[in-house]
Motif scaffolding. Structure first.
Motif, PDB file in Angstrom:
ATOM      1  N   ALA A  11      48.357  54.027  19.318  1.00  0.00           N
ATOM      2  CA  ALA A  11      49.921  54.173  19.396  1.00  0.00           C
ATOM      3  C   ALA A  11      50.213  54.863  20.705  1.00  0.00           C
ATOM      4  N   ASP A  12      49.218  54.506  21.594  1.00  0.00           N
ATOM      5  CA  ASP A  12      49.599  54.948  22.883  1.00  0.00           C
ATOM      6  C   ASP A  12      49.268  53.873  24.187  1.00  0.00           C
ATOM      7  N   ASN A  13      49.321  54.294  25.446  1.00  0.00           N
ATOM      8  CA  ASN A  13      48.903  53.400  26.548  1.00  0.00           C
ATOM      9  C   ASN A  13      47.916  53.727  27.343  1.00  0.00           C
ATOM     10  N   SER A  14      46.686  54.255  26.525  1.00  0.00           N
ATOM     11  CA  SER A  14      45.566  54.817  26.965  1.00  0.00           C
ATOM     12  C   SER A  14      44.659  53.445  27.260  1.00  0.00           C
ATOM     13  N   GLY A  15      44.883  52.214  26.758  1.00  0.00           N
ATOM     14  CA  GLY A  15      44.044  51.014  26.950  1.00  0.00           C
ATOM     15  C   GLY A  15      43.355  50.526  25.815  1.00  0.00           C
ATOM     16  N   ALA A  16      43.187  51.460  24.714  1.00  0.00           N
ATOM     17  CA  ALA A  16      42.577  51.103  23.683  1.00  0.00           C
ATOM     18  C   ALA A  16      43.638  50.390  22.557  1.00  0.00           C
ATOM     19  N   LYS A  17      43.221  49.483  21.604  1.00  0.00           N
ATOM     20  CA  LYS A  17      43.927  48.773  20.949  1.00  0.00           C
ATOM     21  C   LYS A  17      43.888  48.895  19.501  1.00  0.00           C
ATOM     22  N   VAL A  18      42.571  48.942  19.360  1.00  0.00           N
ATOM     23  CA  VAL A  18      42.078  49.064  17.916  1.00  0.00           C
ATOM     24  C   VAL A  18      40.674  50.167  17.995  1.00  0.00           C
ATOM     25  N   VAL A  19      40.834  51.311  17.106  1.00  0.00           N
ATOM     26  CA  VAL A  19      39.807  52.233  17.027  1.00  0.00           C
ATOM     27  C   VAL A  19      39.330  52.111  15.494  1.00  0.00           C
ATOM     28  N   GLN A  20      37.912  52.407  15.245  1.00  0.00           N
ATOM     29  CA  GLN A  20      37.209  52.471  14.163  1.00  0.00           C
ATOM     30  C   GLN A  20      36.903  53.861  13.956  1.00  0.00           C
ATOM     31  N   CYS A  21      37.344  54.335  12.786  1.00  0.00           N
ATOM     32  CA  CYS A  21      36.973  55.840  12.423  1.00  0.00           C
ATOM     33  C   CYS A  21      35.511  55.918  12.175  1.00  0.00           C
ATOM     34  N   ILE A  22      34.625  56.828  12.777  1.00  0.00           N
ATOM     35  CA  ILE A  22      33.352  57.064  12.568  1.00  0.00           C
ATOM     36  C   ILE A  22      33.008  58.337  11.985  1.00  0.00           C
ATOM     37  N   ARG A  23      33.998  59.216  12.099  1.00  0.00           N
ATOM     38  CA  ARG A  23      33.725  60.537  11.422  1.00  0.00           C
ATOM     39  C   ARG A  23      35.050  61.516  11.449  1.00  0.00           C
ATOM     40  N   ASP A  88      42.331  63.597  24.944  1.00  0.00           N
ATOM     41  CA  ASP A  88      41.690  63.842  26.192  1.00  0.00           C
ATOM     42  C   ASP A  88      40.692  64.589  26.013  1.00  0.00           C
ATOM     43  N   GLY A  89      39.338  64.275  25.591  1.00  0.00           N
ATOM     44  CA  GLY A  89      38.264  65.107  25.681  1.00  0.00           C
ATOM     45  C   GLY A  89      38.488  66.414  24.515  1.00  0.00           C
ATOM     46  N   ALA A  90      38.272  67.654  24.541  1.00  0.00           N
ATOM     47  CA  ALA A  90      38.337  68.493  23.430  1.00  0.00           C
ATOM     48  C   ALA A  90      39.673  69.216  23.406  1.00  0.00           C
ATOM     49  N   THR A  91      40.674  68.759  24.385  1.00  0.00           N
ATOM     50  CA  THR A  91      42.134  69.475  24.415  1.00  0.00           C
ATOM     51  C   THR A  91      42.842  68.610  23.358  1.00  0.00           C
ATOM     52  N   LYS A  92      44.144  68.962  22.941  1.00  0.00           N
ATOM     53  CA  LYS A  92      44.942  68.400  22.027  1.00  0.00           C
ATOM     54  C   LYS A  92      45.942  67.321  22.763  1.00  0.00           C
ATOM     55  N   ASN A  93      45.675  67.105  24.008  1.00  0.00           N
ATOM     56  CA  ASN A  93      46.653  66.078  25.108  1.00  0.00           C
ATOM     57  C   ASN A  93      46.262  64.954  25.057  1.00  0.00           C
ATOM     58  N   PRO A  94      47.255  64.018  25.009  1.00  0.00           N
ATOM     59  CA  PRO A  94      46.902  62.452  24.837  1.00  0.00           C
ATOM     60  C   PRO A  94      46.495  61.940  26.158  1.00  0.00           C
ATOM     61  N   ARG A  95      45.332  60.949  25.915  1.00  0.00           N
ATOM     62  CA  ARG A  95      45.016  60.645  27.150  1.00  0.00           C
ATOM     63  C   ARG A  95      45.928  59.570  28.019  1.00  0.00           C
ATOM     64  N   GLY A  96      46.742  58.775  27.089  1.00  0.00           N
ATOM     65  CA  GLY A  96      47.654  57.916  27.718  1.00  0.00           C
ATOM     66  C   GLY A  96      48.934  58.615  28.143  1.00  0.00           C
ATOM     67  N   GLY A  97      49.936  58.061  28.850  1.00  0.00           N
ATOM     68  CA  GLY A  97      51.142  58.478  29.220  1.00  0.00           C
ATOM     69  C   GLY A  97      52.364  58.299  28.348  1.00  0.00           C
ATOM     70  N   ARG A  98      52.506  57.129  27.464  1.00  0.00           N
ATOM     71  CA  ARG A  98      53.487  56.944  26.716  1.00  0.00           C
ATOM     72  C   ARG A  98      52.864  56.719  25.271  1.00  0.00           C
ATOM     73  N   VAL A  99      53.944  57.069  24.196  1.00  0.00           N
ATOM     74  CA  VAL A  99      53.455  57.073  22.880  1.00  0.00           C
ATOM     75  C   VAL A  99      54.546  55.976  22.104  1.00  0.00           C
ATOM     76  N   PHE A 100      53.900  55.204  21.312  1.00  0.00           N
ATOM     77  CA  PHE A 100      54.744  54.063  20.884  1.00  0.00           C
ATOM     78  C   PHE A 100      54.997  54.290  19.427  1.00  0.00           C
ATOM     79  N   GLY A 101      56.073  53.747  18.797  1.00  0.00           N
ATOM     80  CA  GLY A 101      56.448  54.166  17.375  1.00  0.00           C
ATOM     81  C   GLY A 101      56.781  55.327  16.793  1.00  0.00           C
ATOM     82  N   PRO A 102      57.071  55.503  15.633  1.00  0.00           N
ATOM     83  CA  PRO A 102      57.461  56.673  15.004  1.00  0.00           C
ATOM     84  C   PRO A 102      56.346  57.683  14.834  1.00  0.00           C
ATOM     85  N   ILE A 103      56.417  58.704  14.785  1.00  0.00           N
ATOM     86  CA  ILE A 103      55.559  59.836  14.800  1.00  0.00           C
ATOM     87  C   ILE A 103      55.756  60.840  13.597  1.00  0.00           C
TER      88      ILE A 103
END
Length: 123
Positions: A11-23, A88-103
Motif C-alpha cells: 500500500a505504498d509507492n516503494s516499488g513493490a506490488k506483492v509481498v509474500q510473508c516468510i516470517r 526502511d530497515g530496522a526503523t518504523k519509517n516507510p520506505r515509500g513517500g506515499r501511502v494508498f488506501g485506508p489505514i
C-alpha cells in the motif's frame, strides 16, 4: 490472520506490488500477525526502476487485513484486502513517500506515526 506464505498487497509507492510473508516477528511461537504487527517478507512482484526490487527481503507492517479485528471497545473492523507498508530497515519509517488506501487506527498506538501522517484515510 497473516501467516507465512500469505501474499499481501503493498500500500505504498516503494516499488513493490506483492509481498509474500516468510516470517512473523515477535517471538518463536507467534504464528499469526494482525494489524500493526511487523513481518519479514520477500517481494514477488515489483515495478521497474523503483527502489525495491523483485526477490528483495524486506520488513513490512500490516495496515489492512481481511479477517475482522476486534477493538477494545467491542467493535470490529475489517478490510477488503490484506495490505502492508514496506519499512526502511530496522526503523518504523516507510520506505515509500506515499501511502494508498485506508489505514487502521491501531498503527498509531503501535508507534507508526509517519505512516499515519501519510495515509489518506484512517479508520
Amino acid at each position: 490472520m497473516i501467516q507465512p506464505r500469505t501474499m499481501l498487497k503493498v500500500a505504498d509507492n516503494s516499488g513493490a506490488k506483492v509481498v509474500q510473508c516468510i516470517r512473523v516477528l515477535g517471538g518463536t511461537r507467534k504464528r499469526y500477525a494482525q494489524l500493526g504487527d511487523i513481518i519479514v517478507g520477500t517481494v514477488k512482484n515489483a515495478e521497474p526502476r523503483r527502489p525495491v526490487k523483485k526477490h528483495t527481503v524486506v520488513k513490512a507492517v500490516i495496515v489492512r487485513q481481511k479477517r475482522a479485528y476486534r477493538r477494545p471497545d467491542g467493535s470490529y473492523i475489517r478490510f477488503d484486502d490484506n495490505a502492508v507498508v514496506v519499512l526502511d530497515g530496522a526503523t518504523k519509517n516507510p520506505r515509500g513517500g506515499r501511502v494508498f488506501g485506508p489505514i487502521a487506527r491501531e498503527l498509531r498506538d503501535k508507534g507508526f506515526d509517519r505512516i499515519i501522517t501519510l495515509a489518506p484515510d484512517i479508520l
